[in-house]
Design a protein around this motif. Structure first.
Motif, PDB file in Angstrom:
ATOM      1  N   ARG A 486      -9.471   4.071   0.603  1.00 13.31           N
ATOM      2  CA  ARG A 486      -9.760   4.102  -0.848  1.00 13.31           C
ATOM      3  C   ARG A 486      -9.199   6.021  -1.461  1.00 13.31           C
ATOM      4  O   ARG A 486      -9.581   7.063   0.300  1.00 13.31           O
ATOM      5  N   CYS A 487      -8.806   6.765  -1.953  1.00 10.82           N
ATOM      6  CA  CYS A 487      -8.498   7.712  -2.199  1.00 10.82           C
ATOM      7  C   CYS A 487      -9.627   8.421  -2.806  1.00 10.82           C
ATOM      8  O   CYS A 487     -10.555   7.758  -3.697  1.00 10.82           O
ATOM      9  N   LEU A 488     -10.046   9.955  -2.958  1.00 11.55           N
ATOM     10  CA  LEU A 488     -11.261  10.559  -3.161  1.00 11.55           C
ATOM     11  C   LEU A 488     -10.965  10.366  -4.479  1.00 11.55           C
ATOM     12  O   LEU A 488     -12.052  10.471  -5.716  1.00 11.55           O
ATOM     13  N   PHE A 489      -9.655  11.259  -5.368  1.00  9.53           N
ATOM     14  CA  PHE A 489      -9.266  10.839  -6.292  1.00  9.53           C
ATOM     15  C   PHE A 489      -8.036   9.452  -6.799  1.00  9.53           C
ATOM     16  O   PHE A 489      -7.366   9.914  -5.747  1.00  9.53           O
ATOM     17  N   PRO A 490      -8.117   9.300  -7.760  1.00  7.00           N
ATOM     18  CA  PRO A 490      -6.591   8.899  -8.291  1.00  7.00           C
ATOM     19  C   PRO A 490      -5.532   9.184  -8.197  1.00  7.00           C
ATOM     20  O   PRO A 490      -6.198  10.481  -8.696  1.00  7.00           O
ATOM     21  N   VAL A 491      -4.900   9.139  -8.095  1.00  6.19           N
ATOM     22  CA  VAL A 491      -3.088  10.266  -8.434  1.00  6.19           C
ATOM     23  C   VAL A 491      -2.512   8.830  -9.441  1.00  6.19           C
ATOM     24  O   VAL A 491      -1.882   7.436  -8.943  1.00  6.19           O
ATOM     25  N   ASN A 492      -2.367   9.501 -10.472  1.00  7.01           N
ATOM     26  CA  ASN A 492      -0.877   9.357 -11.072  1.00  7.01           C
ATOM     27  C   ASN A 492       0.507   9.336 -10.886  1.00  7.01           C
ATOM     28  O   ASN A 492       1.097  10.605 -10.299  1.00  7.01           O
ATOM     29  N   PHE A 520      -1.107   2.409 -15.538  1.00  7.70           N
ATOM     30  CA  PHE A 520      -1.501   3.573 -16.407  1.00  7.70           C
ATOM     31  C   PHE A 520      -1.006   3.890 -17.573  1.00  7.70           C
ATOM     32  O   PHE A 520      -0.247   4.438 -17.296  1.00  7.70           O
ATOM     33  N   GLY A 521      -1.279   3.289 -18.060  1.00 11.95           N
ATOM     34  CA  GLY A 521       0.147   3.942 -19.554  1.00 11.95           C
ATOM     35  C   GLY A 521       1.350   2.982 -19.248  1.00 11.95           C
ATOM     36  O   GLY A 521       1.487   1.828 -18.132  1.00 11.95           O
ATOM     37  N   GLN A 522       1.954   3.402 -20.017  1.00 15.45           N
ATOM     38  CA  GLN A 522       3.646   2.920 -20.021  1.00 15.45           C
ATOM     39  C   GLN A 522       4.488   4.050 -19.236  1.00 15.45           C
ATOM     40  O   GLN A 522       4.547   5.120 -18.342  1.00 15.45           O
ATOM     41  N   ASN A 523       4.681   3.058 -18.221  1.00 12.37           N
ATOM     42  CA  ASN A 523       6.001   3.541 -16.913  1.00 12.37           C
ATOM     43  C   ASN A 523       5.543   4.519 -15.835  1.00 12.37           C
ATOM     44  O   ASN A 523       5.214   5.089 -15.368  1.00 12.37           O
ATOM     45  N   SER A 524       3.822   4.220 -15.870  1.00 11.71           N
ATOM     46  CA  SER A 524       2.917   4.940 -15.090  1.00 11.71           C
ATOM     47  C   SER A 524       2.246   4.272 -14.482  1.00 11.71           C
ATOM     48  O   SER A 524       1.638   2.993 -14.831  1.00 11.71           O
ATOM     49  N   ALA A 526      -1.644   4.419 -11.264  1.00 10.39           N
ATOM     50  CA  ALA A 526      -2.811   5.062 -10.543  1.00 10.39           C
ATOM     51  C   ALA A 526      -3.048   4.601  -9.604  1.00 10.39           C
ATOM     52  O   ALA A 526      -3.223   3.777  -9.153  1.00 10.39           O
ATOM     53  N   ILE A 527      -2.369   5.448  -8.228  1.00  9.19           N
ATOM     54  CA  ILE A 527      -3.119   4.927  -6.892  1.00  9.19           C
ATOM     55  C   ILE A 527      -4.266   5.519  -6.461  1.00  9.19           C
ATOM     56  O   ILE A 527      -4.216   6.405  -6.579  1.00  9.19           O
ATOM     57  N   ASN A 528      -4.989   3.883  -5.570  1.00  7.79           N
ATOM     58  CA  ASN A 528      -6.473   4.394  -5.698  1.00  7.79           C
ATOM     59  C   ASN A 528      -6.433   3.892  -4.855  1.00  7.79           C
ATOM     60  O   ASN A 528      -7.238   4.773  -3.636  1.00  7.79           O
ATOM     61  N   GLY A 529      -5.666   3.942  -3.606  1.00  8.28           N
ATOM     62  CA  GLY A 529      -5.369   3.461  -1.840  1.00  8.28           C
ATOM     63  C   GLY A 529      -4.405   3.470  -1.481  1.00  8.28           C
ATOM     64  O   GLY A 529      -3.547   2.465  -2.382  1.00  8.28           O
ATOM     65  N   ILE A 530      -4.282   3.937   0.129  1.00  9.25           N
ATOM     66  CA  ILE A 530      -3.521   3.376   0.498  1.00  9.25           C
ATOM     67  C   ILE A 530      -3.043   3.180   2.104  1.00  9.25           C
ATOM     68  O   ILE A 530      -4.283   3.103   2.275  1.00  9.25           O
ATOM     69  N   PRO A 531      -2.175   2.878   2.533  1.00  4.60           N
ATOM     70  CA  PRO A 531      -2.564   1.754   4.236  1.00  4.60           C
ATOM     71  C   PRO A 531      -3.838   2.903   4.790  1.00  4.60           C
ATOM     72  O   PRO A 531      -3.262   4.660   4.695  1.00  4.60           O
ATOM     73  N   GLU A 539       0.183  10.661  -1.088  1.00  2.67           N
ATOM     74  CA  GLU A 539      -0.348   9.510  -1.159  1.00  2.67           C
ATOM     75  C   GLU A 539       1.033   9.149  -2.581  1.00  2.67           C
ATOM     76  O   GLU A 539       2.030   8.607  -2.272  1.00  2.67           O
ATOM     77  N   LYS A 540       0.606  10.957  -3.046  1.00  5.76           N
ATOM     78  CA  LYS A 540       2.154  10.496  -4.489  1.00  5.76           C
ATOM     79  C   LYS A 540       4.238  10.226  -3.516  1.00  5.76           C
ATOM     80  O   LYS A 540       4.345   9.574  -4.265  1.00  5.76           O
ATOM     81  N   GLU A 541       3.734  11.376  -2.328  1.00  7.37           N
ATOM     82  CA  GLU A 541       5.463  11.062  -1.627  1.00  7.37           C
ATOM     83  C   GLU A 541       5.036  10.356  -1.124  1.00  7.37           C
ATOM     84  O   GLU A 541       6.561   9.397  -0.897  1.00  7.37           O
ATOM     85  N   LEU A 542       4.158   9.151  -0.293  1.00  3.84           N
ATOM     86  CA  LEU A 542       4.903   8.067   0.603  1.00  3.84           C
ATOM     87  C   LEU A 542       4.986   7.368  -0.580  1.00  3.84           C
ATOM     88  O   LEU A 542       5.762   6.218   0.168  1.00  3.84           O
TER      89      LEU A 542
END
Length: 623
Positions: A486-492, A520-524, A526-531, A539-542
């Motif tokens: 889980r991510c510490l904070f969501p990544v938009n 999370f809204g239109q065409n976006s 929110a990433i809450n967790g990664i492998p 997270e965003k780059e992955l």
């Protein structure tokens, strides 16, 4: 003997024609949008339900049709654009074959409402499987409203061959983007399943590009322009650092008609030579204006391939224009998106090009345009630049085709090995387990060396990780069980509409890899967790890397969704893997590789390790 040859009924002939014209819902979208453009519309609305399988509706404010024309438009070979054979060689509009509406009506339920501005009432026509069910006057505003319902309802075999909704939606978005990009002066609205995807106001080309592909394009566009007495090139290209792994955002338009041309694409990549990373592709949206007598657009059924009567000249002009734009992009002022597009002209007006003289010179240096003096006569320098570009040996279209075929990749059968001719004779690729007694050694943070019974093994850390992660992710996709950190904070993350549709369609599969995200809204999203194994990665780059690699594989290879996602995720994760020189960590990596079902090769077929045999080592010392 009785006669056996009969004329086909119109309904069957139309269904046969539909097999060529209407391949999928996106084919219908293309035909209807182009008809609306030809109708001189200023506003066009596209409505899609169930990826076009249930409904495709195009509404425009164009000139409309009379009652007779409305009925005639559904007849085969009926067109307003061709009167004699010579017209085939000077077509300046979009569709022209006169089979589109007849073919669509043969495999769907079609409702047409149309009205001309000088008519009191419009015309309503309802057709099913080429049969007119109803025709009557109707109260309709100026323009045309055409709805295609239940596509392929009477040809279930064709409907069964359609792909999943995300895939068909992606094809529809591609066609919409091409038409909208070719006509930035027209307002376009796209609604999918009662949700608005695009709302594009008529304006400049630069605004249209940003509206279609996102705000990040605003700072990464370079104006490109050149004009001769017989050909004009305008548009935008992307900065080299803005290149991507996928080819998707590359657009050529000839007289506002989208085309595909590997030959002209080669001219673009040639102009970028030395400026792009490996396997990176630049963005471009270039418009070629040329007298229709110099081209043949009736080469391919979908009209996406054309022939020029002097292809090498077109190749040279485009390459020189792109080189010029790249050579000046560092000093060109940032684009003003609030005013009309005004390309800075480096053109040689009314210059008699003819066919450029081709020499055998291979000088590909950029000195001729890097050293342009900004304060001197740019036109004179442009002449020098063009002459320098023309001195390069222009490849023929046949040369480019051979080059592309030679460089094309066929996925290796994972149960077999690449041909031994591709490997050095110094290496042996027998499946051999490293000696447990020898100590592994890290070299240059990239390779591991370890003693083997037959010599020395040299393992590529990144490639070994790619194989390990590939099998891990493939197993997760099969079991639908992923391990998540889980991510510490969501990544938009903001996405283009087409990428957003692709991600939403793959949500379950991406979750199986270990990602957690929500709309999370239109065409976006929110990433809450990664492998879990990627917990130290951005997270965003992955996530963006997974998306780009997936689209690249989708365009280049024929893979299942699971295979594609496993390959994409393993490649992106392996590229960011770091390792220390700790003996236990090195040993663990080796053990994990040899525990794989196929440790010798990556999913693409690249060796993960090589073995330098004892005999070869002895030969190096002349023993």
């Amino acid at each position: 003997m009785s006669d056996i040859i009969n004329l086909l009924p119109d309904s069957i002939a139309n269904q046969i024609a539909a097999g060529e014209v209407v391949q999928r819902p996106a084919s219908v979208v293309k035909e209807l949008l182009e008809n609306s453009v030809d109708a001189k519309s200023s506003k066009i609305q596209l409505v899609i339900n169930d990826a076009g399988k249930q409904l495709i509706q195009v509404i425009d404010d164009g000139i409309g049709m009379s009652e007779t024309d409305a009925r005639m438009s559904f007849e085969r070979h009926a067109t307003s654009k061709i009167r004699e054979s010579e017209d085939l060689f000077k077509i300046a509009t979009m569709g022209f074959r006169g089979e589109a509406l007849a073919s669509i009506a043969a495999v769907a339920r079609v409702e047409l409402k149309t009205k001309q501005s000088n008519s009191e009432l419009g015309t309503f026509i309802h057709i099913e499987a080429s049969e007119v069910k109803k025709q009557e006057p109707t109260n309709q505003s100026k323009g045309t409203n055409l709805a295609v319902k239940n596509l392929f309802y009477n040809v279930p075999a064709r409907r069964n061959f359609l792909k999943s909704n995300p895939v068909e939606t992606k094809h529809i978005l591609d066609e919409f983007q091409r038409v909208a990009l070719a006509h930035p002066e027209i307002s376009f609205l796209l609604r999918q399943n009662e949700k608005e995807t695009y709302n594009l106001l008529g304006g400049k080309l630069s605004q249209r590009i940003v509206g279609l592909f996102g705000k990040n394009y605003q700072k990464n566009l370079i104006a490109c322009s050149e004009e001769t007495n017989w050909l004009k090139v305008t548009g935008y290209i992307g900065k080299p650092e803005f290149s991507k792994k996928t080819r998707g955002e590359q657009f050529f338009f000839v007289n506002d008609r989208f085309i595909k041309s590997g030959y002209l694409n080669h001219a673009i990549t040639g102009a970028y030579e030395g400026l792009l990373k490996d396997e990176q592709h630049p963005f471009y949206a270039l418009f070629i204006e040329i007298d229709p007598v110099h081209i043949d657009i009736n080469v391919h059924p979908t009209k996406t391939e054309i022939k020029f009567d002097d292809e090498r000249s077109v190749y040279g002009i485009i390459k020189a224009a792109v080189k010029q734009a790249l050579g000046t992009h560092n000093v060109t002022p940032s684009l003003d998106f609030g005013t009309d597009v005004n390309f800075e002209s480096f053109a040689v007006k009314n210059m008699d090009f003819g066919a450029p003289k081709v020499s055998s010179s291979k000088d590909r240096s950029y000195g001729s345009f890097k050293s342009l003096n900004q304060g001197t006569n740019k036109q004179a320098h442009w002449e020098q630049l063009y002459q320098s570009a023309m001195q390069e040996s222009m490849p023929s279209p046949q040369d480019i085709q051979k080059e592309e075929m030679a460089g094309s990749f066929t996925p290796a059968d994972l149960s077999s090995k690449p041909t031994e001719s591709k490997l050095s004779a110094a290496f042996s690729h027998k499946t051999e387990t490293p000696s447990s007694k020898s100590i592994p050694v890290l070299m240059h943070d990239k390779y591991i060396m370890k003693q083997m019974p037959s010599g020395i093994m040299v393992m590529d850390i990144r490639l070994a990780n790619e194989r390990i992660l590939y099998e891990l992710y493939l197993e997760r996709l099969k079991s639908q069980k992923g391990s998540t950190q889980r991510c510490l904070f969501p990544v938009n993350l903001e996405l283009s509409p087409s990428d957003f549709a692709l991600i939403v369609g793959l949500k379950d599969e991406i979750a199986a890899l270990g990602f957690e995200f929500e709309e999370f809204g239109q065409n976006s999203i929110a990433i809450n967790g990664i492998p879990a194994e990627a917990q130290h990665m951005n997270e965003k780059e992955l996530f963006e890397g997974l998306l780009e690699q997936f689209k690249h594989n989708q365009a280049e290879l024929s893979l299942s969704i699971h295979e594609n996602l496993a390959r994409s995720m393993s490649k992106r994760s392996a590229n960011r893997t770091k390792i220390s020189g700790d003996k236990l960590e090195l040993t663990t990596l080796i053990d994990r590789l040899f525990a794989c079902a196929q440790p010798n090769y990556t999913p693409k077929g690249t060796p993960t390790f090589v073995i330098l045999g004892l005999e070869k080592i002895a030969d190096l010392f002349n023993q």
